[in-house]
Design an enzyme around this catalytic site. Sequence first.
Site, short mmCIF file in Angstrom:
data_model
loop_
_atom_site.label_atom_id
_atom_site.label_comp_id
_atom_site.label_asym_id
_atom_site.label_seq_id
_atom_site.Cartn_x
_atom_site.Cartn_y
_atom_site.Cartn_z
N LYS A 106 58.78 81.06 44.93
CA LYS A 106 58.28 79.74 45.35
C LYS A 106 58.23 79.71 46.86
CE LYS A 106 57.01 75.92 43.25
NZ LYS A 106 56.37 75.83 41.93
N GLY A 219 53.66 59.01 35.38
CA GLY A 219 52.89 59.80 36.36
C GLY A 219 51.45 59.91 35.95
N GLY A 221 49.11 61.75 37.95
CA GLY A 221 48.53 62.73 38.87
C GLY A 221 47.81 63.79 38.07
N ASN A 222 47.79 65.00 38.60
CA ASN A 222 47.08 66.09 37.91
C ASN A 222 47.63 66.28 36.49
OD1 ASN A 222 46.94 69.01 37.02
ND2 ASN A 222 45.48 69.04 38.70
N ALA A 223 48.93 66.46 36.38
CA ALA A 223 49.52 66.74 35.06
C ALA A 223 49.39 65.52 34.13
CB ALA A 223 50.99 67.13 35.25
N GLY A 224 49.82 64.35 34.61
CA GLY A 224 49.86 63.16 33.75
C GLY A 224 48.48 62.67 33.32
P1 NAD Z 1 50.54 64.79 41.49
O1 NAD Z 1 50.94 64.66 42.92
O2 NAD Z 1 49.11 65.05 41.16
O3 NAD Z 1 50.97 63.47 40.70
C1 NAD Z 1 52.25 62.93 40.74
C2 NAD Z 1 52.22 61.57 40.06
O4 NAD Z 1 53.54 61.04 40.08
C3 NAD Z 1 51.34 60.54 40.76
O5 NAD Z 1 50.69 59.75 39.81
C4 NAD Z 1 52.36 59.70 41.54
O6 NAD Z 1 51.91 58.37 41.77
C5 NAD Z 1 53.50 59.71 40.54
N1 NAD Z 1 54.76 59.31 41.16
C6 NAD Z 1 55.23 59.59 42.40
N2 NAD Z 1 56.39 58.96 42.60
C7 NAD Z 1 56.68 58.30 41.45
C8 NAD Z 1 57.74 57.46 41.03
N3 NAD Z 1 58.76 57.18 41.85
N4 NAD Z 1 57.70 56.99 39.77
C9 NAD Z 1 56.66 57.27 38.96
N5 NAD Z 1 55.62 58.02 39.31
C10 NAD Z 1 55.64 58.53 40.53
O7 NAD Z 1 51.48 65.91 40.89
P2 NAD Z 1 51.25 66.76 39.57
O8 NAD Z 1 50.59 68.04 39.94
O9 NAD Z 1 50.70 65.91 38.49
O10 NAD Z 1 52.77 67.14 39.25
C11 NAD Z 1 53.63 66.23 38.57
C12 NAD Z 1 54.83 67.00 38.05
O11 NAD Z 1 54.37 68.05 37.22
C13 NAD Z 1 55.67 67.68 39.16
O12 NAD Z 1 57.00 67.69 38.73
C14 NAD Z 1 55.12 69.07 39.18
O13 NAD Z 1 56.05 70.00 39.72
C15 NAD Z 1 54.86 69.28 37.70
N6 NAD Z 1 53.92 70.37 37.45
C16 NAD Z 1 52.60 70.26 37.77
C17 NAD Z 1 51.75 71.31 37.52
C18 NAD Z 1 50.28 71.22 37.83
O14 NAD Z 1 49.57 72.18 37.51
N7 NAD Z 1 49.79 70.15 38.40
C19 NAD Z 1 52.26 72.50 36.97
C20 NAD Z 1 53.61 72.58 36.63
C21 NAD Z 1 54.42 71.49 36.88
#
Ligand code: NAD
Length: 421
Positions: A106, A219, A221-224
């Site tokens: 990482k 959440g 974001g990308n994942a949610g």
């Molecule tokens: P992102 O930045 O696209 O989205 C994060 C989301 O979380 C946003 O909607 C944000 O508003 C929300 N958020 C932030 N603070 C918050 C809070 N206090 N309460 C509730 N929601 C809150 O990130 P992502 O890529 O979707 O990643 C989210 C999680 O998934 C992380 O833990 C990341 O490590 C994990 N993850 C993502 C991927 C990927 O491919 N995107 C892969 C593996 C793991």
Amino acid sequence: MSEELDPFSIAQEQLDTAAQVMGLDEQAHAILREPMQTVQANIPVRMRDGKVRAFTGFRVLYNSARGPGKGGIRFHPQESLSTVKALAAWMTWKTALANIPLGGAKGGVICDTKSMDGSELESLSRSYIRSMGRFVGVDLDVPAPDVYTTPQIMAWMMDEHSKLVGSNDDFGMITGKPLEVWGSEGRFDATAQGGMDVLREAANYYKMSIKGSRIAIQGFGNAGSYAFELAQKLGAKVVAISDSRGGVYDPNGLDFARLKETKEKTGSVANYSGGEKITNEKLLELDADVLIPAALENQITGSNADRIKARLVLELANGPVTPEADSILLERGIPDLPDFLVNSGGVVVSYFEWVQNKAGYYWTQDEVYSRLSSIMSKSFADVVSTQLKYANSGKKISPRTAAYVIAVGRVAAAMKARGWY
Ligand code: NAD
């Protein structure tokens, strides 16, 4: 005593639990408790005001017994060595559980991308690679995007690295690149796709029907957001969603298109009209069939785990459930499927990108999804069969500990075969 929330201490505690359960050799355990290599660099960047600013950057290679390091680079103001080490450890277990020929790593830079313009970001990305150039590469350690790093940043990093090593075929040194420079089809929603593969397998195994089931997602974001869209396609009803500003709940199901529009227009899903506003804390405690934490770490802890009502927890975020909460959910009979199983779709498709770059031959999106699905299904089956094997000998272990036992066992076996202990 208050619960330990330091990320690397949690990662070590999880390893210790698995080591004890599986009777891990103590020499292997000692090697696996710390990263193999930690690089910290002072990275100078000329900013738009003409002054040079020094940023702190990290790259941690946790373990490479099974192959080159693999793991994202985060650009974040609260980045810390402890977080990077923990994430590098989790990448090691993630690649081992998925049984792909890569290790764990990482990286990160302490910076606030929101206050930087495009040229400053490009300079920082290139400067990071000049500092870390000797430690990353197609057969050494292969980075990828993570929090606040993008496909464009990956393309700049690849370009800088190819100049450093003098190669016109250096695409495989980093993944998550744009398609124009040989990223992989299907990478953009791979994490959620893989998560839904696990959901399908889990529903089958725990005898739940996805069709009509009620899902709460923390959440957007990308994942949610992709998880939301894909879960709906599988016939589930997403009844609650949130972001950093709050959430919304509608027992009849939320409308994805309208939610997306609300987020784009107002900046938050909490402004969705029609549902009931809820806090992030309440979202976690809703009476839903499936709870998907997809935002932050340490959301389900010793203080709220006994109030979780979902029948199944699917950890799409990294580290959303603490060890104490893990034990409480196990006692309460709520299966909590761990992050390094559920969200491994991203790294699996990153692996596919690396394979395609090495071969110089590219797959269609359907080929990517179908290969992803086979790996996710196999990983889920490995986890539940390990849990069952221990249950049959009288040891009740959580899905997370079962996943650790498999992953740690594979890494330890590779170290043994190589003569590291
Ligand atoms: P992102 O930045 O696209 O989205 C994060 C989301 O979380 C946003 O909607 C944000 O508003 C929300 N958020 C932030 N603070 C918050 C809070 N206090 N309460 C509730 N929601 C809150 O990130 P992502 O890529 O979707 O990643 C989210 C999680 O998934 C992380 O833990 C990341 O490590 C994990 N993850 C993502 C991927 C990927 O491919 N995107 C892969 C593996 C793991």
